[in-house]
Design a protein around this motif. Structure first.
Motif, mmCIF file in Angstrom:
data_model
loop_
_atom_site.group_PDB
_atom_site.id
_atom_site.type_symbol
_atom_site.label_atom_id
_atom_site.label_comp_id
_atom_site.label_asym_id
_atom_site.label_seq_id
_atom_site.Cartn_x
_atom_site.Cartn_y
_atom_site.Cartn_z
ATOM 1 N N ASP A 55 -13.502 -12.511 7.599
ATOM 2 C CA ASP A 55 -12.582 -11.974 6.589
ATOM 3 C C ASP A 55 -11.187 -12.594 6.670
ATOM 4 O O ASP A 55 -10.538 -12.815 5.644
ATOM 5 C CB ASP A 55 -12.503 -10.451 6.716
ATOM 6 N N ILE A 56 -10.705 -12.874 7.880
ATOM 7 C CA ILE A 56 -9.408 -13.547 8.020
ATOM 8 C C ILE A 56 -9.494 -14.962 7.448
ATOM 9 O O ILE A 56 -8.596 -15.420 6.731
ATOM 10 C CB ILE A 56 -8.954 -13.579 9.491
ATOM 11 N N THR A 57 -10.579 -15.646 7.755
ATOM 12 C CA THR A 57 -10.782 -16.992 7.223
ATOM 13 C C THR A 57 -10.800 -16.968 5.697
ATOM 14 O O THR A 57 -10.164 -17.805 5.043
ATOM 15 C CB THR A 57 -12.097 -17.579 7.761
ATOM 16 N N ALA A 58 -11.512 -16.011 5.117
ATOM 17 C CA ALA A 58 -11.593 -15.902 3.657
ATOM 18 C C ALA A 58 -10.232 -15.585 3.049
ATOM 19 O O ALA A 58 -9.878 -16.118 1.989
ATOM 20 C CB ALA A 58 -12.609 -14.834 3.272
ATOM 21 N N ALA A 59 -9.446 -14.747 3.713
ATOM 22 C CA ALA A 59 -8.125 -14.379 3.195
ATOM 23 C C ALA A 59 -7.188 -15.574 3.139
ATOM 24 O O ALA A 59 -6.266 -15.619 2.312
ATOM 25 C CB ALA A 59 -7.519 -13.269 4.054
ATOM 26 N N LEU A 60 -7.421 -16.554 4.013
ATOM 27 C CA LEU A 60 -6.557 -17.738 4.076
ATOM 28 C C LEU A 60 -7.130 -18.944 3.341
ATOM 29 O O LEU A 60 -6.473 -19.978 3.248
ATOM 30 C CB LEU A 60 -6.299 -18.113 5.536
ATOM 31 N N ALA A 61 -8.338 -18.807 2.822
ATOM 32 C CA ALA A 61 -9.047 -19.960 2.276
ATOM 33 C C ALA A 61 -8.306 -20.655 1.139
ATOM 34 O O ALA A 61 -8.388 -21.863 0.985
ATOM 35 C CB ALA A 61 -10.437 -19.546 1.815
ATOM 36 N N THR A 62 -7.574 -19.911 0.338
ATOM 37 C CA THR A 62 -6.891 -20.504 -0.818
ATOM 38 C C THR A 62 -5.376 -20.587 -0.625
ATOM 39 O O THR A 62 -4.653 -20.891 -1.568
ATOM 40 C CB THR A 62 -7.184 -19.684 -2.084
ATOM 41 N N ARG A 63 -4.905 -20.306 0.595
ATOM 42 C CA ARG A 63 -3.459 -20.275 0.827
ATOM 43 C C ARG A 63 -2.970 -21.599 1.398
ATOM 44 O O ARG A 63 -3.570 -22.149 2.327
ATOM 45 C CB ARG A 63 -3.080 -19.146 1.794
ATOM 46 N N GLY A 65 0.335 -23.924 3.114
ATOM 47 C CA GLY A 65 1.268 -23.640 4.183
ATOM 48 C C GLY A 65 0.548 -23.593 5.520
ATOM 49 O O GLY A 65 -0.647 -23.853 5.617
ATOM 50 N N THR A 66 1.287 -23.262 6.567
ATOM 51 C CA THR A 66 0.731 -23.188 7.912
ATOM 52 C C THR A 66 0.856 -21.753 8.400
ATOM 53 O O THR A 66 1.959 -21.222 8.506
ATOM 54 C CB THR A 66 1.483 -24.131 8.870
ATOM 55 N N VAL A 67 -0.266 -21.136 8.695
ATOM 56 C CA VAL A 67 -0.306 -19.717 9.052
ATOM 57 C C VAL A 67 -0.830 -19.542 10.469
ATOM 58 O O VAL A 67 -1.828 -20.155 10.849
ATOM 59 C CB VAL A 67 -1.205 -18.928 8.074
ATOM 60 N N ALA A 68 -0.149 -18.707 11.249
ATOM 61 C CA ALA A 68 -0.595 -18.357 12.593
ATOM 62 C C ALA A 68 -0.818 -16.848 12.642
ATOM 63 O O ALA A 68 -0.014 -16.081 12.091
ATOM 64 C CB ALA A 68 0.437 -18.774 13.631
ATOM 65 N N VAL A 69 -1.895 -16.436 13.297
ATOM 66 C CA VAL A 69 -2.271 -15.018 13.301
ATOM 67 C C VAL A 69 -2.597 -14.556 14.723
ATOM 68 O O VAL A 69 -3.239 -15.286 15.487
ATOM 69 C CB VAL A 69 -3.513 -14.775 12.409
ATOM 70 N N GLY A 70 -2.161 -13.353 15.039
ATOM 71 C CA GLY A 70 -2.539 -12.712 16.289
ATOM 72 C C GLY A 70 -2.902 -11.265 16.039
ATOM 73 O O GLY A 70 -2.198 -10.567 15.294
ATOM 74 N N LEU A 71 -3.984 -10.806 16.630
ATOM 75 C CA LEU A 71 -4.411 -9.404 16.556
ATOM 76 C C LEU A 71 -4.902 -8.972 17.922
ATOM 77 O O LEU A 71 -5.631 -9.720 18.585
ATOM 78 C CB LEU A 71 -5.544 -9.233 15.534
ATOM 79 N N HIS A 72 -4.503 -7.778 18.341
ATOM 80 C CA HIS A 72 -5.097 -7.187 19.542
ATOM 81 C C HIS A 72 -5.232 -5.690 19.354
ATOM 82 O O HIS A 72 -4.266 -5.009 19.005
ATOM 83 C CB HIS A 72 -4.269 -7.472 20.788
ATOM 84 N N ASP A 73 -6.443 -5.200 19.553
ATOM 85 C CA ASP A 73 -6.722 -3.759 19.495
ATOM 86 C C ASP A 73 -7.200 -3.323 20.874
ATOM 87 O O ASP A 73 -8.260 -3.750 21.336
ATOM 88 C CB ASP A 73 -7.782 -3.448 18.431
ATOM 89 N N THR A 79 -9.577 -9.097 20.022
ATOM 90 C CA THR A 79 -8.485 -10.056 19.902
ATOM 91 C C THR A 79 -8.884 -11.149 18.913
ATOM 92 O O THR A 79 -10.006 -11.649 18.966
ATOM 93 C CB THR A 79 -8.165 -10.701 21.262
ATOM 94 N N CYS A 80 -7.960 -11.496 18.016
ATOM 95 C CA CYS A 80 -8.151 -12.640 17.122
ATOM 96 C C CYS A 80 -6.915 -13.523 17.195
ATOM 97 O O CYS A 80 -5.788 -13.012 17.282
ATOM 98 C CB CYS A 80 -8.356 -12.199 15.674
ATOM 99 N N THR A 81 -7.105 -14.827 17.158
ATOM 100 C CA THR A 81 -5.982 -15.758 17.170
ATOM 101 C C THR A 81 -6.242 -16.934 16.238
ATOM 102 O O THR A 81 -7.370 -17.351 16.043
ATOM 103 C CB THR A 81 -5.716 -16.316 18.581
ATOM 104 N N LEU A 82 -5.176 -17.427 15.681
ATOM 105 C CA LEU A 82 -5.173 -18.660 14.899
ATOM 106 C C LEU A 82 -3.820 -19.325 15.123
ATOM 107 O O LEU A 82 -2.780 -18.690 14.917
ATOM 108 C CB LEU A 82 -5.370 -18.361 13.408
ATOM 109 N N ARG A 83 -3.817 -20.562 15.571
ATOM 110 C CA ARG A 83 -2.577 -21.309 15.863
ATOM 111 C C ARG A 83 -1.653 -20.490 16.777
ATOM 112 O O ARG A 83 -0.445 -20.389 16.540
ATOM 113 C CB ARG A 83 -1.840 -21.675 14.576
ATOM 114 N N ALA A 84 -2.208 -19.942 17.840
ATOM 115 C CA ALA A 84 -1.472 -18.999 18.684
ATOM 116 C C ALA A 84 -0.251 -19.598 19.365
ATOM 117 O O ALA A 84 0.693 -18.883 19.696
ATOM 118 C CB ALA A 84 -2.401 -18.400 19.732
ATOM 119 N N THR A 85 -0.254 -20.915 19.594
ATOM 120 C CA THR A 85 0.860 -21.528 20.316
ATOM 121 C C THR A 85 1.758 -22.381 19.425
ATOM 122 O O THR A 85 2.682 -23.030 19.917
ATOM 123 C CB THR A 85 0.342 -22.389 21.480
ATOM 124 N N GLN A 86 1.502 -22.400 18.133
ATOM 125 C CA GLN A 86 2.362 -23.178 17.232
ATOM 126 C C GLN A 86 3.731 -22.522 17.097
ATOM 127 O O GLN A 86 3.842 -21.314 16.906
ATOM 128 C CB GLN A 86 1.719 -23.312 15.850
#
Length: 307
Positions: A55-63, A65-73, A79-86
Motif C-alpha cells: 500500500d505504501i508503494t502504491a501510494a507513491l507510485a504516481t508521485r 520528488g524524493t520521498v523517505a518514509v519511516g513507520l514503527h508500531d 517497522t517500514c522504511t524507505l530511504r531511511a538514511t537520505q
C-alpha cells in the motif's frame, strides 16, 4: 515470528530539471539508471508487512520528488522504511529537536523551564513560531544541540550553521529515533519532558493540522510537527513527523520529501502515504470518524541563504 518483505517501489523514472526531480514521460530514458529504493517492512503480525509494503508503494507510485518514509508500531512490532538514511533540509521539523534539547539541558542541571522558555516553546511547537525558535536556538547554541543529538543517538543529524536552524540535515532514522524517545521511557528525556513535548505536539493550531495525522482514526491520539521550505535547488522540502497512540497501537510515522513542485504537492504526497498506514494498522468501519486535515495547510516560512 517476524514477517519480512521487501519490494521495489513502483515510481516514475526521475530526472533533474533545474535541480528539481520531475517525472520522465513514458518511453523516455532516465538520466541515470540508479536503482529505485525499496519499501522494506517487517512485522510480528502475519500479513501486515506485505500489506503495508504494497500500500505504501502504491501510494507513491504516481508521485514525483524524493520521498523517505519511516513507520514503527510497538504493539505489532512493525517497522517500514524507505530511504531511511537520505538527508533532507529539516525546515520546521527541527523544532521538535530544539524543544527536546532544551528539556534535556534543563534535566542535566535539575531545573524547571522558566516562564520565558515555556512561552517560547509553546509558540515554537503549537504555532511553529520562527522568532521563538531562533531565540531558543541562540540560547542553547549549537554545542548543546550537538550534545543532545549525541545523547539521543541521532548520529546523522547535522545542525544548521550560521543561525540557519531550518537547514539542519535530518533523516528518517534519526527522526524516528527522536519520536521513540518522546513516546517511551528512556534515560535521555524525563517522563515529564516527554509528556510536555507530546502535549504541545497534540495542540498545534488548525492551519498546521496536516501531514502524518491524515487518516488517523478518532480512537488514536495525534501529535504532530510539520515543516516546509523552498530553495533554488530540489524545490520544496515538505516534512511531517507524528506520534499516535490508541486502539491497541503505539506508533510513529516520519515522512520527508523534496523535489516537490509546490508546497501542496508535498503535503498531498505525505498524506497519501499516511492514510494507508493508518488504515492498515488500525482498520475501522468506513463510517468511523477520522482525523480530517485542514484544507488550507500553513507553516512558518523558514529563512534560508539567498542564492
Amino acid at each position: 515470528m517476524t514477517h519480512h518483505i521487501t519490494l521495489r517501489a513502483r515510481a516514475l523514472p526521475l530526472v533533474a530539471a533545474a535541480g528539481i526531480l520531475v517525472p520522465v514521460a513514458a518511453g523516455a530514458a532516465p538520466a541515470s539508471a540508479a536503482t529505485t529504493p525499496q519499501v522494506s517492512c517487517t512485522s510480528g503480525k502475519a500479513g501486515l508487512a506485505a500489506k503495508l509494503q504494497r500500500d505504501i508503494t502504491a501510494a507513491l507510485a504516481t508521485r514525483s520528488g524524493t520521498v523517505a518514509v519511516g513507520l514503527h508500531d510497538r504493539t505489532t512490532k512493525t517497522t517500514c522504511t524507505l530511504r531511511a538514511t537520505q538527508a533532507y533540509d529539516s525546515a520546521s521539523v527541527v523544532k521538535a529537536t530544539v524543544l527536546a534539547t532544551l528539556l534535556w539541558d534543563a534535566k542535566k542541571t535539575n531545573r524547571y523551564l522558566t516562564t520565558r522558555e515555556t512561552n517560547l516553546a509553546t509558540a515554537m511547537i503549537t504555532k511553529s513560531d520562527n522568532a521563538a525558535t531562533t531565540a531558543l536556538w541562540n540560547q542553547l547554541g549549537v554545542t548543546k544541540v550537538k550534545g543532545f543529538l549525541a545523547a539521543a543517538g541521532m548520529t546523522r543529524t547535522v545542525p544548521g550553521s550560521g543561525g540557519y536552524w531550518g537547514l539542519t540535515r535530518i533523516n528518517v532514522t534519526d527522526e524516528q529515533r527522536l519520536l521513540s524517545l518522546i513516546t517511551a521511557r528512556n534515560s535521555v528525556l524525563s517522563d515529564n519532558s516527554r509528556a510536555y513535548i507530546l502535549r504541545l505536539m497534540g495542540n498545534v493550531v488548525t492551519s498546521q493540522r496536516w501531514g502524518t495525522p491524515a487518516g488517523a482514526p478518532s480512537s488514536v491520539s495525534v501529535h504532530v510537527k510539520n515543516g516546509w521550505l523552498q530553495r533554488a535547488t530540489r524545490g520544496w522540502r515538505v516534512h511531517s513527523i507524528g506520534a499516535f497512540k490508541g486502539a491497541g497501537h503505539d506508533y510513529t510515522i516520519t515522512v520527508l520529501t523534496d523535489g516537490n513542485s509546490t508546497m501542496n504537492y508535498g503535503v498531498n504526497t505525505i498524506q497519501a502515504v499516511s492514510k494507508v498506514i493508518h488504515r492498515d494498522l488500525v482498520p475501522t468501519a468506513p463510517t468511523a470518524s477520522r482525523y480530517t486535515p485542514t484544507s488550507t495547510p500553513q507553516e512558518a516560512y523558514v529563512a534560508v541563504p539567498q542564492g
